[in-house]
Design an enzyme around this catalytic site. Structure first.
Site, short mmCIF file in Angstrom:
data_model
loop_
_atom_site.label_atom_id
_atom_site.label_comp_id
_atom_site.label_asym_id
_atom_site.label_seq_id
_atom_site.Cartn_x
_atom_site.Cartn_y
_atom_site.Cartn_z
CB ILE A 59 -0.96 -0.01 1.21
CG1 ILE A 59 -1.85 1.25 1.21
CG2 ILE A 59 -0.24 -0.17 2.52
CD1 ILE A 59 -2.94 1.21 2.29
CB SER A 60 1.34 4.01 -2.41
OG SER A 60 1.52 3.22 -3.55
CD GLN A 61 5.84 8.10 0.55
OE1 GLN A 61 6.75 7.70 -0.16
NE2 GLN A 61 6.02 9.03 1.47
#
Length: 214
Positions: free
Chosen positions: A62-64
């Site tokens: 899950i991207s920052q």
């Protein structure tokens, strides 16, 4: 539990997003609203709003928060759009998009991820998200054209089917490069022409499929 994290989300917005140039108030409000902790494993929920990506199942991430906000802002959504997302993953990015447009169509190639995302959408009553299992590099032609397209995995080039399924005018955001480092690109289609703008260097998981990595 959502209320428990409201203060943490506000801190995320003020400390991670605003100082880095996220100025679209609608994007900031969506980031304040969508419960990111619901999209990660229970053991990682206390870290869900940190300034970094987190692992999810099947070797994906899950991207920052900043990257999610930056890609979303680049689409310049006003609320009426139909948006295609390639790479559902945890489901978080589509959830953010769904607060900013009329309908989201999201495609995922890994069944366990798709099933998890669908369950969360139902729990949150985010009913304007349609999701399916398929090769995302092919897009979702049955529902084209799309006012905006977002690709949440890095590929060697922009898949041609996605350019074809993008409305005119329309905007497409995608990381393009090798399997170690990519450049986040914004493609703007207008009057039959496509103009490409580089946004920033990023690092994403591989875009796998017919028009991506094998």
């Amino acid at each position: 539990m959502n209320g428990k994290y409201a203060t943490v989300r506000e801190r995320m917005v003020q400390e991670q997003l605003v100082p880095r140039g996220i100025t679209d108030e609608r994007v900031l409000e969506a980031m304040r609203t969508v419960p990111r902790h619901c999209f990660v494993d229970g053991a990682l929920q206390s870290r869900a709003y940190g300034d970094f990506p987190l692992p999810i199942s099947s070797g994906q991430t899950i991207s920052q928060p900043y990257i999610v906000a930056s890609m979303t802002q680049a689409l310049a959504l006003t609320g009426t759009e139909r948006v295609l997302e390639i790479g559902t993953g945890s489901g978080y990015q589509a959830a953010v998009l769904s607060r900013l447009c009329a309908q989201v169509f999201t495609v995922e190639r890994i069944n366990v991820l798709l099933a998890g995302a669908r369950r969360i959408y139902d729990e949150l009553t985010y009913y304007n998200i349609m999701a399916k299992l398929d090769d995302g590099t092919l897009g979702w032609p049955e529902n084209a054209p799309y006012d905006a397209i977002m690709v949440t995995a890095g590929g060697p080039a922009v898949p041609e089917p996605l350019v074809e399924q993008l409305a005119d005018p329309g905007r497409l955001v995608i990381p393009v490069g090798d399997q170690c480092l990519q450049t986040l690109q914004l493609l703007e289609k207008k009057a039959g022409e496509v103009v490409v703008h580089d946004i920033e260097d990023v690092r994403f998981v591989d875009l796998v499929g017919k028009y991506g990595w094998k």
